[in-house]
Scaffold this motif. Structure first.
Motif, short mmCIF file in Angstrom:
data_model
loop_
_atom_site.label_atom_id
_atom_site.label_comp_id
_atom_site.label_asym_id
_atom_site.label_seq_id
_atom_site.Cartn_x
_atom_site.Cartn_y
_atom_site.Cartn_z
N MET A 185 89.90 75.48 -41.61
CA MET A 185 91.16 74.43 -42.55
C MET A 185 91.21 73.07 -41.92
O MET A 185 91.70 72.00 -42.41
CB MET A 185 92.36 74.80 -42.64
N LYS A 186 90.48 73.37 -40.71
CA LYS A 186 90.44 72.11 -39.55
C LYS A 186 90.23 71.43 -40.19
O LYS A 186 90.69 69.79 -39.77
CB LYS A 186 90.05 72.90 -37.93
N PRO A 187 89.03 70.59 -40.36
CA PRO A 187 88.76 69.20 -40.83
C PRO A 187 89.72 68.35 -42.37
O PRO A 187 89.56 67.35 -42.47
CB PRO A 187 86.84 69.93 -42.27
N MET A 188 90.14 69.62 -42.79
CA MET A 188 90.95 68.91 -44.03
C MET A 188 92.16 68.75 -42.89
O MET A 188 93.08 67.74 -43.31
CB MET A 188 91.30 70.10 -45.15
N ALA A 189 92.90 69.61 -42.30
CA ALA A 189 94.19 69.44 -41.41
C ALA A 189 93.77 68.34 -40.76
O ALA A 189 95.09 67.35 -39.96
CB ALA A 189 94.11 70.63 -40.59
N GLU A 190 92.94 68.15 -40.45
CA GLU A 190 92.31 66.66 -39.55
C GLU A 190 92.58 65.26 -40.36
O GLU A 190 93.44 64.22 -39.58
CB GLU A 190 90.70 66.19 -39.16
N ILE A 191 92.30 65.52 -41.59
CA ILE A 191 92.30 64.48 -42.79
C ILE A 191 93.91 64.32 -43.05
O ILE A 191 95.00 63.21 -42.94
CB ILE A 191 91.85 64.91 -43.98
N PHE A 192 94.68 65.33 -42.80
CA PHE A 192 95.97 65.38 -43.44
C PHE A 192 96.88 64.74 -42.40
O PHE A 192 97.90 64.21 -42.82
CB PHE A 192 96.97 66.51 -43.96
N ALA A 193 96.95 65.34 -41.19
CA ALA A 193 97.53 64.76 -39.97
C ALA A 193 97.36 62.75 -39.66
O ALA A 193 97.86 62.15 -39.47
CB ALA A 193 96.73 65.56 -38.31
N THR A 194 96.29 62.08 -40.56
CA THR A 194 96.53 60.73 -40.76
C THR A 194 96.80 60.94 -41.58
O THR A 194 97.37 59.26 -41.84
CB THR A 194 95.24 60.17 -40.95
N MET A 195 97.63 61.22 -42.40
CA MET A 195 97.92 60.94 -43.60
C MET A 195 99.72 60.54 -43.34
O MET A 195 100.73 60.37 -44.08
CB MET A 195 97.96 61.78 -44.71
#
Length: 287
Positions: A122-132
């Motif tokens: 899930m890391k690709p999506m986790a990186e996006i959520f981290a910026t949000m």
């Protein structure tokens, strides 16, 4: 389909606009399902029934059917509309969400989300959520396969925004605690899982123009990133590096739609994949 029928007969909007506002990702899908549902092209339907309140009503003729016959007819209709076949190859998830409710939140949603984001695949999506910078209080609804988040704005005229996270992975992979998911197990499950899920989310109570941005990671993108992360693979050949870069990239799209009492969002995920849909109100026609 009923919502699109109202737009078709009650407005002069283009077919492409009605398609988007009805939650279809492409006009061709809307046309396909409309013809299967109503038996004719939307333009033909508009010409025939506009101005006729009960245009599709006809004199009824009734035939007594057995329970098995009724079941067979219903299965045939479902198969025609949603491409659902025996064997559960396609799963359909329909969600009705009232944005004006104040008691949707479930305490377990944030824990479920945190557990999912801790998984390496899930890391690709986790990186996006981290910026949000999503917060625990933003999580308002969800079930296996999707989570709905709402940001209430700043209280100074900025309207609420919504995030919908869709994911489509095998039950074994999702239900296994992150610390017990081995690299070989994750790769095997991601490659093996082929089922398709169609999500239909109906956000009731929304009006006005909205920007809908989508970011999807396909099975190939997830595997490419996961392979680099876990195996440390590097490629010296510039052409190979370029192809690998393309494989890891998400599919991104942005659309603008107008909602009248309801905003429909549709997502189709095939095989191991995930998609984030970001919904923002557009003020004064600005993009």
């Amino acid at each position: 389909m009923e919502e699109s029928e109202k737009l078709l007969l009650g407005t002069d909007k283009k077919i492409s606009t009605i398609s988007m506002e009805s939650g279809f990702s492409a006009v061709r899908y809307y046309l396909k399902y409309f013809i299967q549902w109503f038996g004719m092209h939307p333009e033909e339907y508009r010409k025939k029934y506009t101005g006729r309140v009960r245009g599709r009503d006809t004199t009824g003729r009734y035939t007594s059917l057995t329970g098995q016959k009724i079941e067979d007819l219903l299965l045939r209709q479902i198969r025609n509309v949603f491409d659902v076949v025996r064997g559960d190859k396609v799963k359909v998830v329909s969600v009705d969400f009232d944005t004006e409710e104040v008691s949707w939140r479930k305490n377990s949603l944030y824990d479920t989300f945190t557990s999912l984001m801790a998984c390496e695949y899930m890391k690709p999506m986790a990186e996006i959520f981290a910026t949000m910078k999503v917060r625990e209080k933003d999580f308002v609804a969800g079930a296996p396969g999707y989570i709905i988040m709402r940001n209430n704005g700043d209280g100074h005229g900025v309207p609420p925004s919504y995030n919908i996270f869709f994911y489509n992975f095998s039950e074994r992979l999702v239900n296994t605690p992150p610390e017990l998911v081995t690299q070989s197990m994750a790769e095997e499950e991601i490659k093996r899982y082929e089922k398709q899920t169609e999500f239909f989310v109906r956000l009731a109570g929304l009006n006005g123009q909205f920007r809908i941005a989508r970011c999807r990671f396909t099975k190939e993108a997830i595997l490419a990133r996961y392979d680099r992360l876990c195996n440390g693979k590097t490629y010296e050949n510039n052409r190979e590096k370029l192809v690998r870069k393309w494989l890891k990239a998400p599919e991104v799209s942005v659309d603008w739609v107008t909602a009248s009492q309801v905003l429909n969002v549709k997502a189709e995920l095939t095989g191991s994949s995930m998609e984030l849909v970001i919904i923002d109100a557009v003020k004064d026609g600005s993009n």
